[in-house]
Design a protein around this motif. Structure first.
Motif, PDB file in Angstrom:
ATOM      1  N   ASP A 165     -96.118  -4.550 -30.467  1.00 33.63           N
ATOM      2  CA  ASP A 165     -96.270  -3.350 -31.315  1.00 33.63           C
ATOM      3  C   ASP A 165     -95.861  -2.090 -30.548  1.00 33.63           C
ATOM      4  O   ASP A 165     -95.244  -1.186 -31.108  1.00 33.63           O
ATOM      5  CB  ASP A 165     -97.726  -3.194 -31.784  1.00 33.63           C
ATOM      6  N   GLN A 166     -96.234  -2.043 -29.265  1.00 28.89           N
ATOM      7  CA  GLN A 166     -95.857  -0.867 -28.457  1.00 28.89           C
ATOM      8  C   GLN A 166     -94.336  -0.773 -28.333  1.00 28.89           C
ATOM      9  O   GLN A 166     -93.765   0.318 -28.352  1.00 28.89           O
ATOM     10  CB  GLN A 166     -96.475  -0.956 -27.060  1.00 28.89           C
ATOM     11  N   VAL A 167     -93.684  -1.932 -28.216  1.00 37.02           N
ATOM     12  CA  VAL A 167     -92.218  -1.955 -28.123  1.00 37.02           C
ATOM     13  C   VAL A 167     -91.632  -1.363 -29.407  1.00 37.02           C
ATOM     14  O   VAL A 167     -90.721  -0.524 -29.389  1.00 37.02           O
ATOM     15  CB  VAL A 167     -91.722  -3.403 -27.890  1.00 37.02           C
ATOM     16  N   PHE A 172     -87.859   0.271 -30.386  1.00 36.55           N
ATOM     17  CA  PHE A 172     -87.047  -0.864 -29.914  1.00 36.55           C
ATOM     18  C   PHE A 172     -87.269  -2.082 -30.813  1.00 36.55           C
ATOM     19  O   PHE A 172     -88.353  -2.272 -31.377  1.00 36.55           O
ATOM     20  CB  PHE A 172     -87.424  -1.242 -28.475  1.00 36.55           C
ATOM     21  N   GLU A 173     -86.233  -2.929 -30.869  1.00 38.76           N
ATOM     22  CA  GLU A 173     -86.326  -4.208 -31.564  1.00 38.76           C
ATOM     23  C   GLU A 173     -86.492  -5.309 -30.512  1.00 38.76           C
ATOM     24  O   GLU A 173     -85.756  -5.317 -29.509  1.00 38.76           O
ATOM     25  CB  GLU A 173     -85.021  -4.426 -32.350  1.00 38.76           C
ATOM     26  N   VAL A 174     -87.454  -6.197 -30.730  1.00 42.58           N
ATOM     27  CA  VAL A 174     -87.663  -7.301 -29.783  1.00 42.58           C
ATOM     28  C   VAL A 174     -86.604  -8.378 -30.043  1.00 42.58           C
ATOM     29  O   VAL A 174     -86.479  -8.872 -31.162  1.00 42.58           O
ATOM     30  CB  VAL A 174     -89.078  -7.896 -29.931  1.00 42.58           C
ATOM     31  N   ILE A 175     -85.847  -8.714 -29.010  1.00 43.30           N
ATOM     32  CA  ILE A 175     -84.819  -9.767 -29.130  1.00 43.30           C
ATOM     33  C   ILE A 175     -85.459 -11.130 -28.896  1.00 43.30           C
ATOM     34  O   ILE A 175     -85.181 -12.104 -29.579  1.00 43.30           O
ATOM     35  CB  ILE A 175     -83.689  -9.560 -28.091  1.00 43.30           C
ATOM     36  N   ASP A 176     -86.326 -11.198 -27.895  1.00 41.75           N
ATOM     37  CA  ASP A 176     -87.024 -12.455 -27.587  1.00 41.75           C
ATOM     38  C   ASP A 176     -88.151 -12.118 -26.611  1.00 41.75           C
ATOM     39  O   ASP A 176     -88.183 -11.029 -26.024  1.00 41.75           O
ATOM     40  CB  ASP A 176     -86.060 -13.468 -26.945  1.00 41.75           C
ATOM     41  N   SER A 177     -89.066 -13.070 -26.468  1.00 48.39           N
ATOM     42  CA  SER A 177     -90.121 -12.882 -25.460  1.00 48.39           C
ATOM     43  C   SER A 177     -90.603 -14.258 -25.035  1.00 48.39           C
ATOM     44  O   SER A 177     -90.450 -15.230 -25.770  1.00 48.39           O
ATOM     45  CB  SER A 177     -91.290 -12.059 -26.021  1.00 48.39           C
ATOM     46  N   LYS A 178     -91.149 -14.322 -23.828  1.00 47.44           N
ATOM     47  CA  LYS A 178     -91.765 -15.584 -23.412  1.00 47.44           C
ATOM     48  C   LYS A 178     -92.881 -15.311 -22.418  1.00 47.44           C
ATOM     49  O   LYS A 178     -92.840 -14.324 -21.672  1.00 47.44           O
ATOM     50  CB  LYS A 178     -90.746 -16.567 -22.848  1.00 47.44           C
ATOM     51  N   LEU A 179     -93.853 -16.204 -22.431  1.00 44.87           N
ATOM     52  CA  LEU A 179     -94.992 -16.071 -21.527  1.00 44.87           C
ATOM     53  C   LEU A 179     -94.638 -16.629 -20.157  1.00 44.87           C
ATOM     54  O   LEU A 179     -93.965 -17.665 -20.056  1.00 44.87           O
ATOM     55  CB  LEU A 179     -96.193 -16.823 -22.097  1.00 44.87           C
ATOM     56  N   LEU A 180     -95.109 -15.951 -19.123  1.00 42.16           N
ATOM     57  CA  LEU A 180     -94.968 -16.439 -17.741  1.00 42.16           C
ATOM     58  C   LEU A 180     -96.374 -16.802 -17.263  1.00 42.16           C
ATOM     59  O   LEU A 180     -97.195 -15.919 -17.004  1.00 42.16           O
ATOM     60  CB  LEU A 180     -94.356 -15.358 -16.856  1.00 42.16           C
ATOM     61  N   LEU A 231     -96.094 -11.308 -20.100  1.00 38.79           N
ATOM     62  CA  LEU A 231     -95.156 -11.499 -21.201  1.00 38.79           C
ATOM     63  C   LEU A 231     -93.834 -10.873 -20.760  1.00 38.79           C
ATOM     64  O   LEU A 231     -93.811  -9.707 -20.341  1.00 38.79           O
ATOM     65  CB  LEU A 231     -95.681 -10.804 -22.466  1.00 38.79           C
ATOM     66  N   LEU A 232     -92.769 -11.665 -20.825  1.00 41.03           N
ATOM     67  CA  LEU A 232     -91.424 -11.153 -20.528  1.00 41.03           C
ATOM     68  C   LEU A 232     -90.767 -10.819 -21.861  1.00 41.03           C
ATOM     69  O   LEU A 232     -90.633 -11.685 -22.729  1.00 41.03           O
ATOM     70  CB  LEU A 232     -90.627 -12.216 -19.761  1.00 41.03           C
ATOM     71  N   VAL A 233     -90.410  -9.560 -22.022  1.00 44.58           N
ATOM     72  CA  VAL A 233     -89.911  -9.059 -23.318  1.00 44.58           C
ATOM     73  C   VAL A 233     -88.464  -8.595 -23.169  1.00 44.58           C
ATOM     74  O   VAL A 233     -88.138  -7.860 -22.225  1.00 44.58           O
ATOM     75  CB  VAL A 233     -90.776  -7.869 -23.803  1.00 44.58           C
TER      76      VAL A 233
END
Ligand code: SAM
Length: 238
Positions: A165-167, A172-180, A231-233
């Motif tokens: 939500d902060q992004v 900004f538009e989120v392209i992808d994300s993944k947990l580390l 989270l890698l965004v």
């Protein structure tokens, strides 16, 4: 940034100053479809682990690490000496000029705040440019006490949904994300443990205090390694 000398002695010896693996940056480049003669910034690069990865993965790109702590810049410079496409400079990642095709930032945006950081970086992006950042997150609103204890020094930590939500709030538009989770943390804390053991014999009282603090952090992580996450965004301006 005013950090005790003993803290800098410990953390300057590390390959990196937070959780992460070289595969994270490679994943980001692939998902964003980035290659060729790009301009890339590693914002808050620490001792330069990701500058090195990015410089090797993008041999035709120019990689610029920006770091606020002189001791980390000094540790990064020799490791990048054989990479003609990578430099590191002392500077403020909140005042980047660019233009950059990619601003990469592992574990550092929280110093600025996600929304504030992205708003500042937007001006430094080239047309079509992207940001990739990692940030501590809670996996749910209702995490066990061990997780709360681990994140106590960062009370503003929120869930993945909150970060996304902060992004969006930053435009900004989120392209992808993944947990580390797991391996990147284990690698970081294994290397920290090695340096704690190396510095422990004959440590001054001030150094012992820093080493004890680092050991406490590792012990807290070991209580809930499956629930402590970055989270890698990947995001682009809308
Ligand atoms: C958790 S460390 C991560 C370092 C590195 N990215 C890594 O993953 O190994 C966060 C880094 O951000 C740097 N930093 C914090 N605020 C900064 C600022 N305003 N400008 C540049 N660097 C900053 C810190 O000095 C620290 O090296």
């Amino acid at each position: 940034m005013d950090l005790p000398a003993e803290f800098l002695t410990l953390y300057s010896r590390l390959d990196r100053q937070g959780p992460g693996l070289s595969g994270d940056a490679i994943w980001a480049l692939e998902r964003l479809g980035l290659s060729g003669p790009l301009a890339v910034c590693d914002a808050g690069c620490g001792t330069g682990a990701d500058c090195e990865t990015l410089a090797r993965a993008l041999p035709r790109a120019r990689i610029e690490g920006v770091e606020a702590v002189p001791a980390f810049v000094a540790a990064a410079q020799p490791r990048l000496a054989d990479l003609p496409n990578a430099t590191v400079r002392l500077g403020d990642m909140g005042a980047l000029e660019g233009p950059y095709d990619l601003i990469w930032s592992a574990g550092a945006i929280y110093f600025l705040g996600v929304t504030e950081g992205l708003r500042a970086w937007r001006e430094a992006l080239a047309p079509g440019g992207a940001v990739a950042f990692s940030q501590g997150v809670l996996l749910s609103e209702d995490e066990p006490q061990a997780v709360r204890d681990f994140w106590a020094p960062e009370p503003e930590i929120i869930t993945c949904e909150g970060v996304l939500d902060q992004v969006s709030d930053a435009g900004f538009e989120v392209i992808d994300s993944k947990l580390l989770i797991g391996a990147p943390w284990a690698a970081y804390y294994d290397s920290l443990s090695v340096q704690i053991a190396a510095l422990r014999p004959g440590a001054s009282a001030a150094m012992a205090e820093v080493l004890d603090g680092a050991e406490r952090e590792i012990a807290l992580w070991r209580q809930a390694p499956e629930r402590i996450a970055y989270l890698l965004v990947l995001a682009r301006p809308r």
